[in-house]
Design a protein around this motif. Structure first.
Motif, PDB file in Angstrom:
ATOM      1  N   ASN A   1      37.327  59.555   9.226  1.00  0.00           N
ATOM      2  CA  ASN A   1      37.964  59.605  10.754  1.00  0.00           C
ATOM      3  C   ASN A   1      37.222  60.623  10.980  1.00  0.00           C
ATOM      4  OD1 ASN A   1      39.066  60.621  12.798  1.00  0.00           O
ATOM      5  ND2 ASN A   1      41.021  58.583  12.308  1.00  0.00           N
TER       6      ASN A   1
ATOM      7  N   GLN B   1      40.812  52.172   9.735  1.00  0.00           N
ATOM      8  CA  GLN B   1      39.361  53.474   9.806  1.00  0.00           C
ATOM      9  C   GLN B   1      38.529  53.282   9.301  1.00  0.00           C
ATOM     10  OE1 GLN B   1      41.075  56.634  10.456  1.00  0.00           O
ATOM     11  NE2 GLN B   1      42.863  55.147  11.583  1.00  0.00           N
TER      12      GLN B   1
ATOM     13  N   ARG C   1      33.248  57.897  11.090  1.00  0.00           N
ATOM     14  CA  ARG C   1      33.894  56.569  10.842  1.00  0.00           C
ATOM     15  C   ARG C   1      32.343  55.078  11.799  1.00  0.00           C
ATOM     16  NH1 ARG C   1      39.137  55.285  15.104  1.00  0.00           N
ATOM     17  NH2 ARG C   1      39.873  53.470  14.114  1.00  0.00           N
TER      18      ARG C   1
END
Length: 517
Positions: free
Chosen positions: A296, A94, A243
């Protein structure tokens, strides 16, 4: 899954090329040379518990600098890679791989490598440094205790004697599957988020119980498989950050390692430019620098498109067709008032995380209050035993680079303590460092060791070396692993260790020579 660097966009190819060059240079400059098959390793012997990323990396650093190692693994050879050997095939990083270079020789093909590439790099590292011949599989460590000379015994004397111990059992053990009222009534599949490979989700609705990183991973799996609708049932609010490696690295540079008056600035920016119309799911009354955020960006797109729905709630019970929940408004605490609604689905995924592996095998004095884990020296060294380091085992929450060069630094600090008694801190001074850190973070909304940022961790390392003049000569070795920086006094110190002088049990000796932090 996003590649992070863009393998198919010509515009980004120069960045990929530069990334590969930087990895090649890091390997050439900082990777210790693997020993040959006939190399006689004469420096102190280290026991390493666990074959996850931390265990394999620490072992590679040890053996690359001439310290013999034995790795003890409770499972079989399929467990090499730790938690990554247990997760779904679709799992991927991630965070950007720049922030997950757990050893200088690691070479990533792109920005967000998947499980297969991560496992491949761990196992290549394991074989490159000859660790495959130094690993005892199916050997669960139940006890670590000293012999009459202060050398460590792992379970029993048949496993040998060691000058140092690295506990690398991590924070994720077996999947944690909680029981909820009525689960036996639900007529459709219930599975854990770590066991999704092969689960048929196409055109089905999926209910994900949990709102952490495992839930986001399950969300990505369901989306890739073509689920018709995804519900995330989150009991508490967690921060979600982009991200983006630049943004993530900037957050980790908070030198205070906690919430401050200035923390409202990045929090406001996140709400305005990242959450935007989804600001309602941002935590209310909870700062960014309190708990580990989820990393994310895709989740926001899925929520905006209606593909997924994020529901803040308490789970009441399962029914034969779904889950009855108490949906709460923003800011209402867990267990507070709300409205009962029924969420119906075809599959329930329990994204309830993993059990934390126990450190009970360590000597019982390591857990004496108020200096039990995570309240240890540099968070990993129990104050009674500077020859033990529990790397990445006691951590609770942080914003940082996860598997980066701190594994090597922790390992080399341990090696320094083992071979140079003048650098070894006494129990008294290790406890004073812990006390001082607690005082400095007394105003934090969490405990002193409950949350830290990567820059704070680096400050701990710098302070550890700077406070004691006897450690100055070790600085380049500790921070960069440069073999030529090993002090000349190393040979003398090794002779002392082999003769039983200044071993890990010699706390009085450390005090006699004026050892400090």
């Amino acid at each position: 899954m996003a590649s992070g660097i863009g393998l198919t966009t010509p515009l980004f190819h120069p960045f990929l090329f530069l990334f590969q060059v930087l990895q090649w240079l890091a390997d050439k400059i900082f990777s210790p040379t693997p020993p040959g098959p006939s190399t006689h390793l004469t420096r102190p012997k280290i026991a390493i518990i666990g074959t996850g990323i931390t265990g394999v990396t620490a072992a590679a650093h040890c053996i690359g600098h001439g310290f013999d190692v034995i790795i003890f693994e409770a499972g079989d050879k399929h467990g090499v890679g730790g938690i990554w050997s247990k997760v779904n095939n679709t799992s991927a990083l991630q965070i950007h791989s720049l922030m997950y270079r757990f050893h200088p020789s690691v070479k990533w093909n792109g920005g967000y490598p998947d499980r297969q590439q991560i496992i491949s790099q761990v196992r290549q590292l394991w074989k490159r440094y000859g660790l495959d011949t130094r690993t005892k599989f199916n050997t669960r460590v139940n006890e670590v205790y000293p012999d009459e000379k202060g050398r460590w015994i792992i379970n029993n004397t048949s496993n040998g004697r060691f000058e140092g111990v690295i506990a690398a059992v991590g924070t994720c053990g077996d999947p944690k599957m909680i029981r909820i009222e009525g689960m036996d009534k639900f007529k459709k599949p219930i599975c854990h988020s770590s066991n999704l490979s092969g689960v048929e989700a196409k055109n089905k609705s999926m209910i994900i119980v949990g709102g952490g990183a495992s839930a986001v991973e399950a969300l990505e799996y369901a989306s890739q498989e073509g689920a018709s609708k995804i519900y995330i049932l989150s009991r508490s609010d967690k921060w979600i950050i982009p991200r983006n490696w630049v943004v993530d690295m900037l957050f980790s540079l908070n030198i205070w390692g906690q919430e401050t008056a200035l923390s409202v600035i990045p929090e406001k920016l996140l709400r305005t430019f990242f959450y935007r119309d989804l600001e309602e799911i941002a935590p209310a009354g909870k700062g960014l620098f309190v708990d580990t955020p989820m990393v994310n960006s895709d989740v926001m797109d899925k929520l905006r498109s209606g593909e997924a729905e994020w529901i803040r709630c308490d789970i009441e019970r399962f029914t034969d067709t779904g889950v009855l929940v108490n949906k709460r408004d923003r800011g209402v605490p867990k267990g507070g008032p709300g409205r009962h609604i029924m969420i119906e689905g075809d599959i329930v995924v329990m994204a309830t995380g993993y059990k934390r592996p126990s450190l009970d095998f360590l000597p019982k004095e390591c857990f004496n209050e108020p200096y039990g884990p995570p309240n240890w020296y540099l968070q990993t060294f129990p104050p009674q035993h500077p020859s033990i380091s529990a790397i990445n085992c006691t951590y609770l929450s942080a914003i940082g680079t996860v598997g980066n060069w701190h594994i090597g630094i922790y390992t080399r600090i341990l090696l320094m303590f083992l071979v140079d008694p003048l650098t070894r801190p006494s129990t008294f001074w290790m406890e004073r460092w812990i006390d001082m850190t607690k005082v400095l973070k007394a105003t934090a909304p969490t405990g002193a060791f409950d949350f830290f940022t990567y820059l704070e961790l680096l400050w701990w390392f710098f302070f550890c070396i700077a406070i004691n003049p006897f450690r100055w000569k070790w600085a380049f070795f500790v921070f960069f692993g440069l073999g030529f920086a090993l002090p000349r006094q190393l040979v003398i110190a090794e002779d002392q260790v082999r003769n039983g002088v200044g071993t890990q049990r010699s706390d009085q000796g450390s005090r006699d020579i004026g050892a400090s932090f």
